[in-house]
Design a protein around this motif. Structure first.
Motif, short mmCIF file in Angstrom:
data_model
loop_
_atom_site.label_atom_id
_atom_site.label_comp_id
_atom_site.label_asym_id
_atom_site.label_seq_id
_atom_site.Cartn_x
_atom_site.Cartn_y
_atom_site.Cartn_z
N GLN A 86 64.76 74.92 47.58
CA GLN A 86 63.62 73.99 47.58
C GLN A 86 63.76 73.02 48.75
O GLN A 86 64.86 72.63 49.11
N LEU A 87 62.59 72.66 49.30
CA LEU A 87 62.57 71.73 50.43
C LEU A 87 61.48 70.70 50.21
O LEU A 87 60.36 71.04 49.83
N ARG A 88 61.83 69.44 50.43
CA ARG A 88 60.86 68.35 50.37
C ARG A 88 61.00 67.55 51.67
O ARG A 88 62.11 67.17 52.05
N ILE A 89 59.86 67.32 52.32
CA ILE A 89 59.85 66.51 53.54
C ILE A 89 58.90 65.34 53.28
O ILE A 89 57.72 65.53 53.01
N PHE A 90 59.44 64.13 53.36
CA PHE A 90 58.67 62.91 53.14
C PHE A 90 58.35 62.29 54.50
O PHE A 90 59.26 62.05 55.29
N ASN A 91 57.09 62.04 54.75
CA ASN A 91 56.66 61.47 56.02
C ASN A 91 56.51 59.96 55.85
O ASN A 91 55.56 59.48 55.24
N GLY A 92 57.44 59.19 56.40
CA GLY A 92 57.37 57.74 56.34
C GLY A 92 56.64 57.15 57.54
O GLY A 92 56.62 55.93 57.71
N LEU A 93 56.05 58.00 58.37
CA LEU A 93 55.33 57.54 59.56
C LEU A 93 53.86 57.30 59.23
O LEU A 93 53.31 57.97 58.35
N PRO A 94 53.21 56.40 59.95
CA PRO A 94 51.78 56.16 59.70
C PRO A 94 50.88 57.17 60.40
O PRO A 94 49.70 56.92 60.59
N ALA A 114 53.88 63.70 51.71
CA ALA A 114 55.03 64.59 51.56
C ALA A 114 54.56 66.03 51.42
O ALA A 114 53.43 66.29 51.02
N LEU A 115 55.46 66.93 51.75
CA LEU A 115 55.25 68.35 51.47
C LEU A 115 56.41 68.84 50.64
O LEU A 115 57.55 68.39 50.81
N GLN A 116 56.14 69.76 49.76
CA GLN A 116 57.18 70.29 48.87
C GLN A 116 57.03 71.80 48.78
O GLN A 116 55.94 72.31 48.55
N TRP A 117 58.14 72.50 48.97
CA TRP A 117 58.18 73.94 48.79
C TRP A 117 59.27 74.25 47.78
O TRP A 117 60.41 73.84 47.96
N THR A 118 58.93 74.94 46.72
CA THR A 118 59.89 75.17 45.64
C THR A 118 60.35 76.63 45.56
O THR A 118 61.10 76.97 44.66
N ASP A 119 59.91 77.47 46.47
CA ASP A 119 60.26 78.90 46.36
C ASP A 119 60.50 79.54 47.72
O ASP A 119 59.93 80.55 48.05
N ILE A 120 61.41 78.96 48.50
CA ILE A 120 61.76 79.51 49.81
C ILE A 120 62.95 80.45 49.64
O ILE A 120 63.94 80.10 49.01
N GLN A 121 62.85 81.64 50.20
CA GLN A 121 63.92 82.63 50.10
C GLN A 121 65.17 82.11 50.83
O GLN A 121 65.12 81.80 52.01
N VAL A 122 66.28 82.01 50.09
CA VAL A 122 67.55 81.55 50.65
C VAL A 122 68.67 82.36 50.00
O VAL A 122 68.73 82.47 48.78
N ASN A 123 69.53 82.92 50.81
CA ASN A 123 70.74 83.56 50.32
C ASN A 123 71.93 82.78 50.85
O ASN A 123 72.25 82.90 52.03
N GLY A 124 72.54 81.96 50.02
CA GLY A 124 73.62 81.09 50.46
C GLY A 124 73.05 79.86 51.15
O GLY A 124 72.63 78.93 50.51
N THR A 125 73.03 79.90 52.48
CA THR A 125 72.47 78.80 53.28
C THR A 125 71.51 79.39 54.30
O THR A 125 71.76 80.46 54.85
N ARG A 126 70.41 78.68 54.53
CA ARG A 126 69.43 79.14 55.52
C ARG A 126 69.07 77.97 56.43
O ARG A 126 68.89 76.85 55.97
N SER A 127 69.00 78.25 57.72
CA SER A 127 68.66 77.22 58.70
C SER A 127 67.28 77.51 59.27
O SER A 127 67.00 78.63 59.68
N LEU A 128 66.42 76.50 59.28
CA LEU A 128 65.10 76.62 59.90
C LEU A 128 65.07 75.74 61.14
O LEU A 128 65.45 74.57 61.08
N GLN A 129 64.65 76.29 62.25
CA GLN A 129 64.45 75.51 63.47
C GLN A 129 62.98 75.14 63.54
O GLN A 129 62.13 75.99 63.77
N GLU A 130 62.68 73.88 63.31
CA GLU A 130 61.29 73.43 63.26
C GLU A 130 61.01 72.48 64.42
O GLU A 130 61.76 71.54 64.67
#
Length: 194
Positions: A86-94, A114-130
């Motif tokens: 699961q990933l949650r990103i909170f935007n504290g910027l205006p 905020a954005l929330q994703w509760t079902d991202i495929q992960v096996n162990g650890t996964r890195s996203l370059q955003e």
């Protein structure tokens, strides 16, 4: 469900046995003086009709309870399952922030949202370059975006990770919230903060 009646008192478990006879003593006069005469006016007069009316009222109460539960179910916390993160990103910027590439088709984080994703495929650890892009068309209180603002976002299997977008010295930045999100229900019904 903890027995606390707000701003009044606390019902202890051994006091619950008192409630049934107390309600009988209180409700018998109310039914004899108010409820049964009102039912008699609409044609309900025999004990069998009283029982049928009570059973129908009980059935309606259960239907209303099931409807409330049905409406509440989407708001329940979704626990991370095996093979998912699961990933949650909170935007504290205006200002609005754009993610490139999109995660699960979602790429905009609204201002102070905020954005929330509760079902991202992960096996162990996964890195996203955003790559993160500020919407420069909106006023952003003199917040500057780093050149080529690309960040690594780490996801962990069966865990929830949170990130916060904020400002440090007038430059936008993203930081990972330490620890993992615990979205399970608290045993004390108290809200959880980290």
């Amino acid at each position: 469900m903890d027995g606390v009646v707000p701003n009044w008192f606390t019902i202890k478990p051994d006091q619950l046995g008192l409630l049934s006879p107390l309600f009988v003593v209180i409700l018998i006069p109310i039914f004899e003086i108010i409820v049964y005469p009102m039912l008699g006016k609409i044609g309900v007069k025999s004990p069998l009709q009283y029982i049928t009316t009570g059973a129908l009222t009980c059935a309606c109460a259960f239907l209303m309870s099931s409807y409330v539960e049905y409406r509440l179910e989407p708001s329940y916390a979704k626990l991370p399952a095996p093979g998912l993160g699961q990933l949650r990103i909170f935007n504290g910027l205006p200002c609005q922030v754009e993610l490139d590439p999109p995660i699960h088709g979602r790429y905009l984080i609204p201002p102070l949202g905020a954005l929330q994703w509760t079902d991202i495929q992960v096996n162990g650890t996964r890195s996203l370059q955003e790559k993160l892009v500020l919407n420069l068309g909106l006023p952003c209180n003199d917040t500057h975006m780093p050149l080529d603002w690309t960040e690594e976002i780490l996801l962990f299997e069966e865990r929830g990770s949170s990130y916060i977008l904020g400002v440090s010295g007038e430059v936008a930045e993203i930081k990972r919230v330490t620890g993992f999100d615990d979205v399970s229900k608290s045993l004390t019904n108290a809200p959880r903060l980290r």
